[in-house]
Design a protein around this motif. Structure first.
Motif, PDB file in Angstrom:
ATOM      1  N   PHE A 312       0.733  -1.250   0.069  1.00 34.81           N
ATOM      2  CA  PHE A 312      -0.126   0.055   0.011  1.00 34.81           C
ATOM      3  C   PHE A 312       1.012   1.149  -0.015  1.00 34.81           C
ATOM      4  N   CYS A 313       0.279   2.340  -0.674  1.00 35.63           N
ATOM      5  CA  CYS A 313       1.205   3.655  -0.922  1.00 35.63           C
ATOM      6  C   CYS A 313       0.150   4.500  -0.057  1.00 35.63           C
ATOM      7  N   ILE A 314       0.690   5.071   0.634  1.00 37.22           N
ATOM      8  CA  ILE A 314      -0.002   6.326   1.568  1.00 37.22           C
ATOM      9  C   ILE A 314       0.157   7.715   1.097  1.00 37.22           C
ATOM     10  N   GLY A 315      -0.948   8.203   0.528  1.00 43.28           N
ATOM     11  CA  GLY A 315      -0.991   9.490  -0.077  1.00 43.28           C
ATOM     12  C   GLY A 315      -2.231  10.278  -0.412  1.00 43.28           C
ATOM     13  N   LYS A 316      -2.283  11.217  -1.300  1.00 40.54           N
ATOM     14  CA  LYS A 316      -3.573  11.979  -1.568  1.00 40.54           C
ATOM     15  C   LYS A 316      -4.696  11.060  -1.625  1.00 40.54           C
ATOM     16  N   HIS A 317      -5.011   9.909  -2.074  1.00 40.01           N
ATOM     17  CA  HIS A 317      -6.001   9.178  -2.389  1.00 40.01           C
ATOM     18  C   HIS A 317      -6.446   8.063  -1.390  1.00 40.01           C
ATOM     19  N   SER A 318      -5.608   8.194  -0.250  1.00 36.71           N
ATOM     20  CA  SER A 318      -5.663   6.917   0.784  1.00 36.71           C
ATOM     21  C   SER A 318      -6.915   7.297   1.492  1.00 36.71           C
ATOM     22  N   GLY A 319      -7.179   6.162   2.058  1.00 37.16           N
ATOM     23  CA  GLY A 319      -8.574   6.280   3.203  1.00 37.16           C
ATOM     24  C   GLY A 319      -8.134   5.674   4.479  1.00 37.16           C
ATOM     25  N   LYS A 320      -9.158   5.761   5.046  1.00 41.42           N
ATOM     26  CA  LYS A 320      -8.985   5.233   6.707  1.00 41.42           C
ATOM     27  C   LYS A 320      -8.469   3.957   6.984  1.00 41.42           C
ATOM     28  N   ALA A 321      -8.796   2.976   5.942  1.00 41.33           N
ATOM     29  CA  ALA A 321      -8.355   1.654   6.246  1.00 41.33           C
ATOM     30  C   ALA A 321      -6.939   1.588   6.067  1.00 41.33           C
ATOM     31  N   SER A 322      -6.170   2.238   4.973  1.00 40.57           N
ATOM     32  CA  SER A 322      -4.764   1.989   5.106  1.00 40.57           C
ATOM     33  C   SER A 322      -4.221   2.681   5.854  1.00 40.57           C
ATOM     34  N   ILE A 323      -4.585   3.806   6.679  1.00 38.71           N
ATOM     35  CA  ILE A 323      -3.913   4.478   7.682  1.00 38.71           C
ATOM     36  C   ILE A 323      -4.163   3.318   9.096  1.00 38.71           C
ATOM     37  N   SER A 324      -5.035   2.968   9.299  1.00 42.21           N
ATOM     38  CA  SER A 324      -5.300   1.932  10.462  1.00 42.21           C
ATOM     39  C   SER A 324      -4.408   0.655  10.139  1.00 42.21           C
ATOM     40  N   HIS A 325      -4.395   0.256   8.953  1.00 46.11           N
ATOM     41  CA  HIS A 325      -3.652  -1.006   8.642  1.00 46.11           C
ATOM     42  C   HIS A 325      -2.119  -0.795   8.990  1.00 46.11           C
ATOM     43  N   PHE A 326      -1.688   0.464   8.641  1.00 44.01           N
ATOM     44  CA  PHE A 326      -0.226   0.920   8.659  1.00 44.01           C
ATOM     45  C   PHE A 326       0.031   0.785  10.230  1.00 44.01           C
ATOM     46  N   PHE A 327      -0.886   1.397  10.872  1.00 40.00           N
ATOM     47  CA  PHE A 327      -0.420   1.494  12.458  1.00 40.00           C
ATOM     48  C   PHE A 327      -0.757   0.248  13.001  1.00 40.00           C
ATOM     49  N   ASN A 328      -1.718  -0.415  12.766  1.00 42.08           N
ATOM     50  CA  ASN A 328      -1.878  -2.057  13.445  1.00 42.08           C
ATOM     51  C   ASN A 328      -0.771  -2.822  13.139  1.00 42.08           C
ATOM     52  N   GLU A 329      -0.065  -2.795  11.930  1.00 41.76           N
ATOM     53  CA  GLU A 329       1.241  -3.408  11.622  1.00 41.76           C
ATOM     54  C   GLU A 329       2.188  -3.326  12.493  1.00 41.76           C
ATOM     55  N   LYS A 330       2.184  -1.742  13.092  1.00 43.78           N
ATOM     56  CA  LYS A 330       3.219  -1.433  14.088  1.00 43.78           C
ATOM     57  C   LYS A 330       2.991  -1.580  15.557  1.00 43.78           C
ATOM     58  N   ASN A 331       1.640  -2.343  15.749  1.00 45.37           N
ATOM     59  CA  ASN A 331       1.183  -2.393  17.109  1.00 45.37           C
ATOM     60  C   ASN A 331       0.712  -1.427  17.600  1.00 45.37           C
ATOM     61  N   LEU A 332       0.253  -0.289  16.849  1.00 41.83           N
ATOM     62  CA  LEU A 332      -0.200   0.998  17.419  1.00 41.83           C
ATOM     63  C   LEU A 332      -1.756   0.863  17.008  1.00 41.83           C
ATOM     64  N   PHE A 333      -2.690   0.925  17.865  1.00 45.54           N
ATOM     65  CA  PHE A 333      -4.137   0.834  17.458  1.00 45.54           C
ATOM     66  C   PHE A 333      -4.918   2.204  17.685  1.00 45.54           C
ATOM     67  N   LEU A 334      -5.329   2.715  16.653  1.00 49.49           N
ATOM     68  CA  LEU A 334      -5.670   4.336  16.704  1.00 49.49           C
ATOM     69  C   LEU A 334      -7.238   4.308  16.643  1.00 49.49           C
ATOM     70  N   ASP A 335      -7.678   5.242  17.631  1.00 53.78           N
ATOM     71  CA  ASP A 335      -9.396   5.249  17.435  1.00 53.78           C
ATOM     72  C   ASP A 335      -9.617   6.182  16.158  1.00 53.78           C
ATOM     73  N   ASP A 336     -10.928   6.346  15.742  1.00 54.48           N
ATOM     74  CA  ASP A 336     -11.247   6.797  14.678  1.00 54.48           C
ATOM     75  C   ASP A 336     -11.103   8.150  14.443  1.00 54.48           C
ATOM     76  N   TYR A 337     -10.979   9.145  15.594  1.00 55.58           N
ATOM     77  CA  TYR A 337     -10.518  10.314  15.842  1.00 55.58           C
ATOM     78  C   TYR A 337      -9.143  10.427  15.314  1.00 55.58           C
ATOM     79  N   LYS A 338      -8.244   9.739  15.691  1.00 55.46           N
ATOM     80  CA  LYS A 338      -6.862   9.807  15.587  1.00 55.46           C
ATOM     81  C   LYS A 338      -6.438   9.636  14.020  1.00 55.46           C
ATOM     82  N   VAL A 339      -7.171   8.561  13.530  1.00 52.09           N
ATOM     83  CA  VAL A 339      -7.066   8.133  12.141  1.00 52.09           C
ATOM     84  C   VAL A 339      -7.354   9.159  11.270  1.00 52.09           C
ATOM     85  N   LEU A 340      -8.685   9.921  11.476  1.00 48.53           N
ATOM     86  CA  LEU A 340      -9.090  10.851  10.311  1.00 48.53           C
ATOM     87  C   LEU A 340      -8.022  12.247  10.720  1.00 48.53           C
ATOM     88  N   GLN A 341      -7.621  12.366  11.921  1.00 48.16           N
ATOM     89  CA  GLN A 341      -6.848  13.482  11.965  1.00 48.16           C
ATOM     90  C   GLN A 341      -5.442  13.259  11.120  1.00 48.16           C
TER      91      GLN A 341
END
Length: 369
Positions: A312-341
């Motif tokens: 996955f490439c993170i950029g202008k066209h990304s959505g919440k799922a790719s952001i959450s997935h990236f941080f989950n892979e780092k064992n960092l579990f973000l809430d929706d507010y943090k993901v949207l931010q």
């Protein structure tokens, strides 16, 4: 009908402007082609030089599982020289279009005369002879059939139908091969395509589906002008669409990258099958779906061709799922507010920078916010 794949990277591929393979490189490519599982390799043109002859003989006598051939002009001197190189077969070629015949200041009668003479001569030295009909797709169909008839009568085992200037479309190729295979049902036909209109691989597949058993192609589509039908794309087609599993496709990335390096021609990042970004996704809709089902937006498995998993490439066209997935892979579990931010910042930064966001950038955004 099982396809018969002929690789001509070492002959037609090397005819790309400025490309020269060393003996070591040719033998290495020949080894990779053996691992891939092609049926035949057209090694080179003996008339080029004595060094070329030595390379052809070295590969022909290496004991690879595929058959071997060399390409010759239709003259007895070339054929005699080729006969000393231990290849399985020989390819001889003559023009069949009026434009090429007239360019040589010859006539159709001369072509037929030379065809008969050289084909019969080649049969004295080779158990298998392929006769090429150069520029078939611009030829008069009646003369092309006359050429094929006399080639067959003179002992040709296979006819190579060449789209020499890459002028044809799939529907034209379909019509041509239906016509020829119906007219010559016992003849084995090969299609040799060039990519000037970007249709060489599609034309090859159409030729196969219209009666051509044999297809010649090159690694990376390497060749004169826009190149040839692409070997690895044909392999992928037969694996995925025809369910042919006789090819060792996992060697493809290694083979393609080696040919690119040896030829000095870089691969596009979006090259089908093995481009660096061809299995990478940025779109939010795509990444969200891919996380649920990998086949939702990509039916090709990168690992089938020696590559790693979908990325996955993170950029202008990304959505919440790719952001959450990236941080989950780092064992960092973000809430929706943090993901949207973070997503809002990603869109802002990537639009300003006009490039994707790196892992380091993402982690910096996480710690700064």
């Amino acid at each position: 009908m099982k396809p018969y794949l002929i690789d001509t990277t070492l002959r037609d591929g090397e005819q790309a402007p400025g490309v020269v393979f060393s003996k070591k490189e040719k033998i290495k490519i020949a080894n990779y082609l053996n691992e891939l599982g092609v049926d035949e390799v057209e090694i080179g043109t003996p008339a080029i030089s004595n060094d070329e002859k030595l390379i052809i003989k070295a590969i022909a006598t290496e004991g690879f599982s595929y058959k071997t051939s060399s390409w010759c002009r239709a003259n007895t001197t070339d054929i005699l020289e080729a006969s000393k190189l231990k290849t399985t077969s020989i390819n001889i070629s003559l023009p069949v279009s009026d434009i090429q015949i007239k360019t040589l200041e010859k006539s159709r009668e001369w072509v037929i005369k030379e065809l008969k003479k050289t084909t019969k001569y080649a049969n004295n030295y080779f158990s298998h002879v392929t006769v090429g009909a150069q520029d078939s797709t611009r030829s008069d169909i009646h003369f092309l059939k006359e050429y094929i008839y006399f080639a067959q009568e003179s002992g040709a085992n296979r006819i190579r139908i060449a789209d020499t200037v890459g002028i044809s479309s799939p529907l034209e190729i379909q019509e041509l091969f239906f016509n020829l295979t119906n007219s010559f049902p016992t003849m084995e036909f090969e299609f040799h395509g060039h990519n000037d209109l970007g249709m060489a691989t599609a034309n090859a597949i159409t030729a196969y589906n219209s009666g051509a058993k044999c297809l010649s192609a090159t690694v990376n589509g390497l060749g004169e002008r826009a190149g040839n039908s692409v070997l690895e794309e044909l392999v992928a087609y037969f694996i995925y669409k025809e369910k042919n599993t006789t090819y060792n496709s996992k060697i493809i990335e290694t083979l393609c990258n080696y040919v690119a390096k040896a030829s000095g021609l870089k691969l596009a990042v979006n090259k089908p099958l093995i481009g660096k970004k061809v299995h990478t996704h940025e779109s939010g809709i795509h990444t969200s779906a891919l996380l649920k089902n990998k086949k939702s937006y990509q039916f090709i498995n990168p690992q089938d061709f020696g590559q790693e998993k979908i990325d996955f490439c993170i950029g202008k066209h990304s959505g919440k799922a790719s952001i959450s997935h990236f941080f989950n892979e780092k064992n960092l579990f973000l809430d929706d507010y943090k993901v949207l931010q973070i997503l809002a910042l990603v869109k802002e930064k990537s639009s300003t920078w006009k490039k994707p966001i790196t892992e380091l950038d993402l982690m910096q955004l996480y710690y700064d916010n």
